[in-house]
Design a protein around this motif. Structure first.
Motif, PDB file in Angstrom:
ATOM      1  N   TYR A  57       0.824  -1.207   0.000  1.00 44.63           N
ATOM      2  CA  TYR A  57       0.000   0.000   0.000  1.00 44.63           C
ATOM      3  C   TYR A  57       0.859   1.257   0.000  1.00 44.63           C
ATOM      4  O   TYR A  57       1.888   1.323   0.665  1.00 44.63           O
ATOM      5  N   ALA A  58       0.399   2.249  -0.734  1.00 45.95           N
ATOM      6  CA  ALA A  58       1.000   3.581  -0.693  1.00 45.95           C
ATOM      7  C   ALA A  58      -0.159   4.561  -0.615  1.00 45.95           C
ATOM      8  O   ALA A  58      -1.156   4.381  -1.318  1.00 45.95           O
ATOM      9  N   PRO A  59      -0.080   5.536   0.229  1.00 47.12           N
ATOM     10  CA  PRO A  59       1.010   5.819   1.161  1.00 47.12           C
ATOM     11  C   PRO A  59       1.089   4.771   2.282  1.00 47.12           C
ATOM     12  O   PRO A  59       0.270   3.855   2.338  1.00 47.12           O
ATOM     13  N   THR A  60       2.052   4.959   3.164  1.00 44.81           N
ATOM     14  CA  THR A  60       2.307   4.013   4.246  1.00 44.81           C
ATOM     15  C   THR A  60       1.052   3.701   5.055  1.00 44.81           C
ATOM     16  O   THR A  60       0.152   4.541   5.182  1.00 44.81           O
ATOM     17  N   THR A  61       1.020   2.506   5.607  1.00 48.85           N
ATOM     18  CA  THR A  61      -0.069   2.131   6.503  1.00 48.85           C
ATOM     19  C   THR A  61       0.260   2.454   7.954  1.00 48.85           C
ATOM     20  O   THR A  61      -0.613   2.359   8.822  1.00 48.85           O
ATOM     21  N   LEU A  62       1.500   2.838   8.228  1.00 50.02           N
ATOM     22  CA  LEU A  62       1.876   3.183   9.599  1.00 50.02           C
ATOM     23  C   LEU A  62       1.082   4.398  10.072  1.00 50.02           C
ATOM     24  O   LEU A  62       0.893   5.372   9.334  1.00 50.02           O
ATOM     25  N   ASN A  63       0.614   4.291  11.297  1.00 48.90           N
ATOM     26  CA  ASN A  63      -0.071   5.377  11.994  1.00 48.90           C
ATOM     27  C   ASN A  63      -1.455   5.714  11.458  1.00 48.90           C
ATOM     28  O   ASN A  63      -1.961   6.811  11.708  1.00 48.90           O
ATOM     29  N   LEU A  64      -2.081   4.774  10.745  1.00 46.07           N
ATOM     30  CA  LEU A  64      -3.489   4.969  10.429  1.00 46.07           C
ATOM     31  C   LEU A  64      -4.282   4.820  11.728  1.00 46.07           C
ATOM     32  O   LEU A  64      -3.963   3.973  12.574  1.00 46.07           O
ATOM     33  N   LYS A  65      -5.311   5.638  11.896  1.00 49.71           N
ATOM     34  CA  LYS A  65      -6.134   5.579  13.101  1.00 49.71           C
ATOM     35  C   LYS A  65      -7.045   4.363  13.048  1.00 49.71           C
ATOM     36  O   LYS A  65      -7.617   4.055  11.998  1.00 49.71           O
ATOM     37  N   THR A  66      -7.170   3.682  14.192  1.00 45.18           N
ATOM     38  CA  THR A  66      -7.947   2.443  14.258  1.00 45.18           C
ATOM     39  C   THR A  66      -8.805   2.391  15.520  1.00 45.18           C
ATOM     40  O   THR A  66      -8.584   3.144  16.476  1.00 45.18           O
ATOM     41  N   TYR A  67      -9.748   1.463  15.480  1.00 48.78           N
ATOM     42  CA  TYR A  67     -10.461   1.020  16.670  1.00 48.78           C
ATOM     43  C   TYR A  67     -10.202  -0.477  16.791  1.00 48.78           C
ATOM     44  O   TYR A  67     -10.337  -1.216  15.821  1.00 48.78           O
ATOM     45  N   VAL A  68      -9.838  -0.907  17.990  1.00 51.43           N
ATOM     46  CA  VAL A  68      -9.539  -2.310  18.243  1.00 51.43           C
ATOM     47  C   VAL A  68     -10.721  -2.910  18.995  1.00 51.43           C
ATOM     48  O   VAL A  68     -11.032  -2.494  20.113  1.00 51.43           O
ATOM     49  N   HIS A  69     -11.382  -3.872  18.360  1.00 51.16           N
ATOM     50  CA  HIS A  69     -12.563  -4.524  18.925  1.00 51.16           C
ATOM     51  C   HIS A  69     -12.164  -5.876  19.502  1.00 51.16           C
ATOM     52  O   HIS A  69     -11.780  -6.786  18.757  1.00 51.16           O
ATOM     53  N   THR A  70     -12.264  -6.004  20.806  1.00 51.57           N
ATOM     54  CA  THR A  70     -11.948  -7.261  21.467  1.00 51.57           C
ATOM     55  C   THR A  70     -13.004  -8.303  21.108  1.00 51.57           C
ATOM     56  O   THR A  70     -14.183  -7.979  20.972  1.00 51.57           O
ATOM     57  N   ARG A  71     -12.555  -9.531  20.936  1.00 49.35           N
ATOM     58  CA  ARG A  71     -13.451 -10.648  20.610  1.00 49.35           C
ATOM     59  C   ARG A  71     -13.435 -11.657  21.748  1.00 49.35           C
ATOM     60  O   ARG A  71     -12.666 -11.515  22.696  1.00 49.35           O
TER      61      ARG A  71
END
Length: 174
Positions: free
Chosen positions: A120-134
């Motif tokens: 992927y370009a641009p970089t995938t580093l530091n994209l904002k996320t939500y982490v959903h626990t399973r």
């Protein structure tokens, strides 16, 4: 960083990179550690890398999860095994509930994608996320915030089987 493939499931094809027939491309690729991890850290007392969690210099906290991308026209899901940085507080909360039944009812944790996906370009580093626990035994699901980044678009809209093959060729053959 090396991404490791796992179980295939999309029908085979002739690879445009090597010309060989591949039965099926893998549907999951995983990064063994956050992009910020170095092998020297293994021997440092304030660093830890386990299959699901990482701590760097007792300052930076990471959890492993999956970015899931639906494969249009199938029941399949293509996924990236990634690392997400969490605040110390959220990392502690997630860790405290790691073996707690019902943990999947926790509110999502905010985090920053900490895996460089080289396709992927641009970089995938530091994209904002939500982490959903399973539920216990399942890695968290990583939801990218909706942006125009190609990875975020693929997660929202899905990909076709041609894109799955393209990703396999890029990752397996460089």
């Amino acid at each position: 960083m090396t991404l490791t493939p796992s179980t295939p499931s999309v029908p085979g094809h002739t690879c445009s990179s090597c010309g060989a027939r591949h039965d099926e491309p893998p549907m999951h690729y995983a990064a063994p550690a956050p992009s910020y991890w170095t092998p020297e850290m293994e021997s440092e007392p304030d660093c830890l890398l386990s299959p699901d969690q990482c701590v760097i210099h007792a300052e930076h906290y990471f959890a492993r999860g999956t970015v899931e991308i639906p494969v249009r026209g199938t029941d399949e899901v293509f996924s990236w095994g990634v690392w997400v940085s969490l605040s110390r507080e959220n990392f502690g909360r997630m860790s405290d509930r790691w073996d707690t039944p019902g943990r999947e009812h926790e509110a999502p944790y905010f985090g920053w994608l900490s895996t460089e996906l080289p396709v992927y370009a641009p970089t995938t580093l530091n994209l904002k996320t939500y982490v959903h626990t399973r539920p216990i035994g399942e890695r968290p699901r990583v939801e990218l915030q909706p942006t125009a980044h190609p990875l975020a678009v693929e997660q929202r809209k899905g990909i076709g089987t041609d894109r799955v093959r393209e990703l396999a060729e890029l990752l397996l053959h460089g």
